[in-house]
Motif scaffolding. Structure first.
Motif, PDB file in Angstrom:
ATOM      1  N   VAL A  28       2.154  -4.848   5.366  1.00 24.36           N
ATOM      2  CA  VAL A  28       3.533  -4.377   5.375  1.00 24.36           C
ATOM      3  C   VAL A  28       4.311  -5.251   4.402  1.00 24.36           C
ATOM      4  CG1 VAL A  28       5.622  -4.062   6.744  1.00 24.36           C
ATOM      5  CG2 VAL A  28       3.382  -3.580   7.758  1.00 24.36           C
ATOM      6  N   GLN A  29       4.764  -4.655   3.320  1.00 29.56           N
ATOM      7  CA  GLN A  29       5.527  -5.393   2.320  1.00 29.56           C
ATOM      8  C   GLN A  29       7.010  -5.347   2.702  1.00 29.56           C
ATOM      9  OE1 GLN A  29       3.706  -6.930  -0.239  1.00 29.56           O
ATOM     10  NE2 GLN A  29       1.975  -6.130   0.933  1.00 29.56           N
ATOM     11  N   THR A  79       5.198   3.636  -0.741  1.00 26.74           N
ATOM     12  CA  THR A  79       6.311   2.836  -1.234  1.00 26.74           C
ATOM     13  C   THR A  79       7.617   3.545  -0.904  1.00 26.74           C
ATOM     14  OG1 THR A  79       4.978   1.988  -3.066  1.00 26.74           O
ATOM     15  CG2 THR A  79       7.366   1.751  -3.253  1.00 26.74           C
ATOM     16  N   CYS A  80       8.449   2.892  -0.126  1.00 22.89           N
ATOM     17  CA  CYS A  80       9.741   3.469   0.199  1.00 22.89           C
ATOM     18  C   CYS A  80      10.659   3.402  -1.008  1.00 22.89           C
ATOM     19  CB  CYS A  80      10.364   2.724   1.373  1.00 22.89           C
ATOM     20  SG  CYS A  80      11.990   3.349   1.823  1.00 22.89           S
ATOM     21  N   VAL A  81      11.333   4.499  -1.302  1.00 27.98           N
ATOM     22  CA  VAL A  81      12.304   4.580  -2.391  1.00 27.98           C
ATOM     23  C   VAL A  81      13.553   5.262  -1.835  1.00 27.98           C
ATOM     24  CG1 VAL A  81      12.783   5.470  -4.696  1.00 27.98           C
ATOM     25  CG2 VAL A  81      10.470   4.732  -4.122  1.00 27.98           C
ATOM     26  N   PRO A  82      14.759   4.736  -2.096  1.00 27.46           N
ATOM     27  CA  PRO A  82      15.974   5.376  -1.588  1.00 27.46           C
ATOM     28  C   PRO A  82      16.085   6.834  -2.030  1.00 27.46           C
ATOM     29  CG  PRO A  82      16.469   3.190  -2.401  1.00 27.46           C
ATOM     30  CD  PRO A  82      15.049   3.478  -2.811  1.00 27.46           C
ATOM     31  N   MET A  83      16.542   7.680  -1.107  1.00 26.60           N
ATOM     32  CA  MET A  83      16.746   9.106  -1.376  1.00 26.60           C
ATOM     33  C   MET A  83      18.010   9.562  -0.669  1.00 26.60           C
ATOM     34  SD  MET A  83      12.825  10.607  -1.063  1.00 26.60           S
ATOM     35  CE  MET A  83      13.312  12.267  -1.563  1.00 26.60           C
ATOM     36  N   SER A  84      18.568  10.680  -1.109  1.00 29.13           N
ATOM     37  CA  SER A  84      19.755  11.240  -0.453  1.00 29.13           C
ATOM     38  C   SER A  84      19.856  12.718  -0.771  1.00 29.13           C
ATOM     39  CB  SER A  84      21.027  10.526  -0.925  1.00 29.13           C
ATOM     40  OG  SER A  84      21.259  10.777  -2.300  1.00 29.13           O
ATOM     41  N   TYR A 129       2.336  -0.759   2.867  1.00 23.64           N
ATOM     42  CA  TYR A 129       3.668  -0.194   2.965  1.00 23.64           C
ATOM     43  C   TYR A 129       4.638  -1.105   2.229  1.00 23.64           C
ATOM     44  CZ  TYR A 129       1.477   2.337   6.743  1.00 23.64           C
ATOM     45  OH  TYR A 129       0.619   3.109   7.466  1.00 23.64           O
ATOM     46  N   THR A 130       5.447  -0.530   1.398  1.00 25.61           N
ATOM     47  CA  THR A 130       6.531  -1.280   0.780  1.00 25.61           C
ATOM     48  C   THR A 130       7.825  -0.786   1.402  1.00 25.61           C
ATOM     49  OG1 THR A 130       5.316  -1.517  -1.288  1.00 25.61           O
ATOM     50  CG2 THR A 130       7.688  -1.862  -1.371  1.00 25.61           C
ATOM     51  N   THR A 132      -0.961   8.024  -0.724  1.00 27.77           N
ATOM     52  CA  THR A 132      -0.306   7.224  -1.757  1.00 27.77           C
ATOM     53  C   THR A 132       0.890   8.027  -2.249  1.00 27.77           C
ATOM     54  OG1 THR A 132      -2.325   6.077  -2.413  1.00 27.77           O
ATOM     55  CG2 THR A 132      -0.552   6.173  -4.028  1.00 27.77           C
ATOM     56  N   MET A 133       2.085   7.515  -1.996  1.00 19.96           N
ATOM     57  CA  MET A 133       3.290   8.287  -2.267  1.00 19.96           C
ATOM     58  C   MET A 133       4.484   7.354  -2.300  1.00 19.96           C
ATOM     59  SD  MET A 133       4.810  11.461  -0.013  1.00 19.96           S
ATOM     60  CE  MET A 133       5.978  10.475   0.923  1.00 19.96           C
TER      61      MET A 133
END
Length: 523
Positions: free
Chosen positions: A182-183, A481-486, A161-162, A461-462
């Protein structure tokens, strides 16, 4: 004479009955008029609220060129309203004087919004209400990615996990294995942490209750903190890049390893052999011990993080657009098949909202299968709450060639919450859990919102956001991998961490919103 008296008494009784009947009819009509006036006044209030919220964009309200209608009126029902604002910071806005309020457009300095709305059915029977709403401008505390809502069962084996991982409720077993980790930081807000296999966390670990490791490998890049419990390090090869800090005792019996900070506790060091613990320096030195330390205090607190990661209710009445941010919305139930989904997803232009209400539901629910597609615009796919979701991401989902993951389009797949008034995910049985298959390649930021959670164990994997209620998520393998979204105005920027730049407690990550009704009077 007797007959005349009887007739006269009868006349009086009849007149009295008639007057009583007329009075009752009149009173009933008055009550009806007042009720309809109240309904009309609340209709005006709701129109005013909608006017304000529709003007909130990514940077708040543009008062200069696109302000909300601060005064307006309507018919059928008849109402007129005025919006007032104040910058007075108070817990009781209804006690402010009239001079504290103005009809100015709400700004970043605004604290409260008052809506005065008068309604009527007939001009002689009017009702006026004053409704008070809190105005918020400040740091966003929206849950995000691996800062998402995991309150049911959550397991992760040999997975990476990032982003920060927050377990809001209950105990957590860390077993991501030597190939995972856990990253970021690990937060266990209302439970204990047990290490059941190799556990790797590159950041710090914050746990309310006890932390226990026995005969397993634990690697923590930052601090290892139990805010209210004890810490048991009964294993060899422990690695902690910061302090080991507990509110209770620290038990190191049979343990050994490297602690680059100190052992800190207001309690006791149990069976501690200082020769088995070093600070990792060259040459190595003993780890300092402070057994007169005060109880650990962290910022933000566990309760602040708990509140910040509360459940977001996305329901059938959720608004996905505003006048400033319109969307393309096909008729519900007309976009169901893979080919129909691809037609909308691959067409560039205005953001799109696809409502799959009315689409055929098989044994596993409504199938959401975009197949092989290049997503050319931001899209939300909505699955109704009264059906299960059968999500298949088994093809290749790509973005336009000139874009990056951060600048490219977003895909939000949302299985709606059936109850939008309790601030909680629904209580779901095993037969209500969603199905999710993800064997394809996905190069698009993707948010998956499942009110009940996913019922199968899977490798994922996403890049994007995960938001799971009830049963949570069961992962075995893969890299998330967490990436900011809105999605403004519904979801402001969703970050990927708790602390630091871009985290949910980062003061530079701000949002503007009109919160719910706090107080109302009627006259």
């Amino acid at each position: 004479m007797t007959v005349v008296v009887v007739m006269f008494v009868g006349f009086i009784i009849a007149a009295t009955i008639a007057a009583s009947v007329m009075f009752t009819i009149s009173a009933n009509q008055d009550n009806k008029d007042r009720t309809e006036a109240f309904i009309a006044a609340e209709s005006g209030r709701d129109v005013a609220v909608g006017s304000i919220r529709s003007k909130i964009g990514e940077n708040g309200v543009d008062c200069a060129s696109d302000p909300p209608a601060m005064t307006a009126s309507g018919t059928a029902p008849s109402f007129e309203y005025t919006i007032f604002t104040t910058s007075q910071d108070t817990a009781s806005p209804q006690t402010l004087s009239t001079t504290d309020w103005t009809t100015a457009c709400p700004t970043n300095a605004t604290k409260w919004v008052k809506i005065e709305s008068t309604g009527w059915q007939v001009p002689t029977a009017k009702t006026t209400i004053e409704a008070y709403y809190e105005w918020y401008f400040g740091p966003s505390t929206t849950p995000s990615g691996t800062v998402a809502f995991f309150e049911g069962e959550f397991t992760a084996t040999k997975s990476t996990y990032t982003g920060d991982l927050v377990i809001r409720q209950g105990d957590y077993e860390c077993n991501n294995g030597a190939s995972g980790g856990v990253q970021g930081d690990l937060w266990v807000l209302r439970g204990k942490l047990t290490i059941t296999d190799t556990c790797i966390v590159t950041g710090s670990v914050y746990v309310r209750d006890a932390i226990s490791v026995a005969n397993k490998q634990l690697k923590v890049g930052g601090d290892l903190i139990s805010v209210e419990g004890m810490i048991k390090l009964n294993a060899n090869g422990v690695e902690v890049g910061g302090d080991v800090y507990a509110a209770g005792n620290i038990d190191t019996k049979t343990g050994s390893g490297v602690v680059k900070g100190s052992f800190k506790t207001p309690g006791d060091m149990i069976d501690h052999d200082s020769s088995k613990w070093t600070n990792g320096a060259t040459p190595p030195a003993a780890v300092p011990v402070d057994d007169n330390a005060s109880a650990p205090v962290i910022s933000p607190t566990l309760e602040q993080v708990y509140t910040a990661t509360s459940w977001i209710e996305l329901t059938a009445t959720t608004t996905w657009s505003s006048s400033a941010l319109p969307v393309y919305a096909p008729t519900p139930g007309t976009v169901c098949s893979t080919a129909q989904l691809q037609t909308i997803l691959s067409a560039p232009g205005t953001r799109a909202v696809i409502d799959m209400t009315g689409c055929h539901a098989g044994g596993s629910g409504i199938k959401v299968n975009p197949g092989n597609v290049t997503v050319a615009r931001d899209v939300v796919i909505l699955v109704p709450a009264n059906e299960k979701m059968d999500l298949e991401l088994t093809g290749t989902i790509s973005r336009p060639g000139a874009t990056t993951l951060e600048t490219g389009p977003q895909l939000l797949i949302v299985h709606l919450d059936p109850n939008g008034s309790d601030g909680r995910p629904p209580v779901c049985g095993s037969s209500s859990l969603d199905k999710f298959t993800a064997s394809g390649t996905n190069n698009v930021r993707t948010l998956i919102y499942s009110a009940c959670g996913i019922g199968s164990t899977m490798s994922l994997t996403m890049s994007g956001q995960l938001y799971m209620g009830s049963d949570g998520l069961h992962l075995n393998g893969g890299t998330f991998t967490c990436v900011p979204m809105s999605w403004v105005p519904t979801l402001p920027t969703i970050s990927c961490g708790i602390k630091g730049p871009g985290g949910i407690f980062d003061p530079t990550n701000t949002i503007t919103r009109l919160d719910g009704l706090v107080y109302q009077t009627e006259r």
